[in-house]
Design an enzyme around this catalytic site. Structure first.
Site, mmCIF file in Angstrom:
data_model
loop_
_atom_site.group_PDB
_atom_site.id
_atom_site.type_symbol
_atom_site.label_atom_id
_atom_site.label_comp_id
_atom_site.label_asym_id
_atom_site.label_seq_id
_atom_site.Cartn_x
_atom_site.Cartn_y
_atom_site.Cartn_z
ATOM 1 N N ASN A 7 0.874 -1.169 0.000
ATOM 2 C CA ASN A 7 0.000 0.000 0.000
ATOM 3 C C ASN A 7 0.914 1.221 0.000
ATOM 4 O O ASN A 7 1.571 1.525 1.001
ATOM 5 C CB ASN A 7 -0.900 -0.002 1.245
ATOM 6 N N GLU A 34 -3.996 1.882 -2.793
ATOM 7 C CA GLU A 34 -4.088 3.320 -2.551
ATOM 8 C C GLU A 34 -3.192 4.092 -3.523
ATOM 9 O O GLU A 34 -2.438 4.970 -3.121
ATOM 10 C CB GLU A 34 -3.756 3.663 -1.096
ATOM 11 N N ASP A 148 -3.924 -4.865 1.052
ATOM 12 C CA ASP A 148 -4.189 -4.261 2.356
ATOM 13 C C ASP A 148 -5.584 -4.706 2.766
ATOM 14 O O ASP A 148 -6.575 -4.236 2.216
ATOM 15 C CB ASP A 148 -4.098 -2.739 2.238
ATOM 16 N N ASN A 150 -6.845 -4.388 5.847
ATOM 17 C CA ASN A 150 -7.349 -3.589 6.960
ATOM 18 C C ASN A 150 -7.920 -4.460 8.079
ATOM 19 O O ASN A 150 -8.918 -4.119 8.711
ATOM 20 C CB ASN A 150 -8.382 -2.562 6.470
ATOM 21 N N ASP A 219 -1.430 -6.076 6.123
ATOM 22 C CA ASP A 219 -1.169 -6.355 4.707
ATOM 23 C C ASP A 219 -0.812 -7.832 4.589
ATOM 24 O O ASP A 219 0.124 -8.301 5.247
ATOM 25 C CB ASP A 219 -0.027 -5.486 4.205
ATOM 26 N N ASP A 248 2.791 4.829 4.936
ATOM 27 C CA ASP A 248 2.649 4.307 6.298
ATOM 28 C C ASP A 248 2.645 2.778 6.320
ATOM 29 O O ASP A 248 2.701 2.169 7.391
ATOM 30 C CB ASP A 248 1.405 4.867 6.999
ATOM 31 N N HIS A 249 2.606 2.148 5.143
ATOM 32 C CA HIS A 249 2.715 0.694 5.007
ATOM 33 C C HIS A 249 4.083 0.339 4.434
ATOM 34 O O HIS A 249 4.750 1.178 3.823
ATOM 35 C CB HIS A 249 1.656 0.149 4.047
#
Length: 259
Positions: A7, A34, A148, A150, A219, A248-249
């Site tokens: 991501n 994303e 991802d 989530n 992930d 951030d991933h």
């Protein structure tokens, strides 16, 4: 064959990082989430210049998925079957390297909070994903589902289970969504190998979360049994999270031994 998911939280902002990482790690297929990039703005040429084909399904500012591949796709499909959804969250390709492999890249809804309408959407979306995968597995016995999700599926995937208990990404209901994917015949490749503790794939930008390793493993790479038998390793590469202006991933990778 090296296959990964990442991501990137904006393809435009992180394109040089992505290309550099692809080349350094000799990645054959990379699933991106994303991308936040409409199809007419996708940097196809930048990937083609370094030897990759691009398959993408995007929108401006939000969501967006793509598959970057050294192999030309035999098939490409978009979204979930029989699900009218304007959010661009799923792209699938079939490639062949001695065997045919179905690669499905997903960006699952976050859900925002357990009491929100966005969580109702998350529940519906996972139900549709499950239905979709049941059919896909019948057609494609060699299947890999990357992205991802989530969802942190167990307490081992959370830096502090007590803090996160009954919250979004970690709730019992969301974990049941993940278990349903396992129940239809998929395997969490990361957990097929002995792993050190406290390995995560996402850290909040705030509160020095990465430095303090206050993260979650959200992930994932799930795969059919035939792929498990070919998989030689699965690991999380934290290196890109140390970049200047990182996502951030961070990526998750597998290596398949295909003769």
């Amino acid at each position: 064959m090296n296959i990964a998911t990442w991501n990137v939280n904006s393809l435009r902002l992180r394109l040089p990082q992505i290309i550099n990482w692809l080349l350094i790690n000799n990645i054959d297929i990379l699933c991106l989430q994303e991308t936040k990039t409409p199809d007419d703005k996708f940097p196809y040429d930048a990937f083609e210049e370094v030897g990759y084909k691009s398959y993408f399904y995007g929108q401006k500012s939000y969501n967006g998925v793509a598959i970057i591949s050294k192999y030309e796709a035999l098939e490409v499909s978009y979204g979930l079957k029989d699900y009218d959804n304007e959010q661009k969250r799923v792209i699938s390709i079939t490639i062949k390297n001695n065997i045919s492999i179905r690669i499905i890249c997903i960006y699952c809804p976050n859900g925002q909070s357990l009491e929100s309408n966005k969580f109702i959407y998350k529940r519906q979306w996972f139900n549709k994903l499950n239905e979709f995968l049941v059919e896909e597995l019948l057609k494609y016995p060699n299947l890999i589902l990357l992205g991802d999700y989530n969802i942190a599926p167990t307490d081992a995937d959370v830096h502090d289970p007590n803090i996160w208990k009954n919250t979004i990404l970690v709730s019992d209901e969301e974990r049941s969504f993940f278990k349903e994917l396992i129940n239809i015949g998929l395997y969490d490749l990361f957990r097929e190998f002995k792993q050190p503790s406290s390995l995560f794939s996402w850290w909040d930008y705030r509160n020095l979360s990465f430095i303090k390793n206050k993260g979650l493993r959200i992930d994932h790479i799930l795969a059919s049994k035939s792929i498990v038998n070919l998989c030689k390793s699965c690991f999380i590469d934290k290196t890109p999270r140390k970049n200047k202006q990182p996502s951030d991933h961070t990526p998750v990778l597998i290596n398949l031994e295909i003769n």
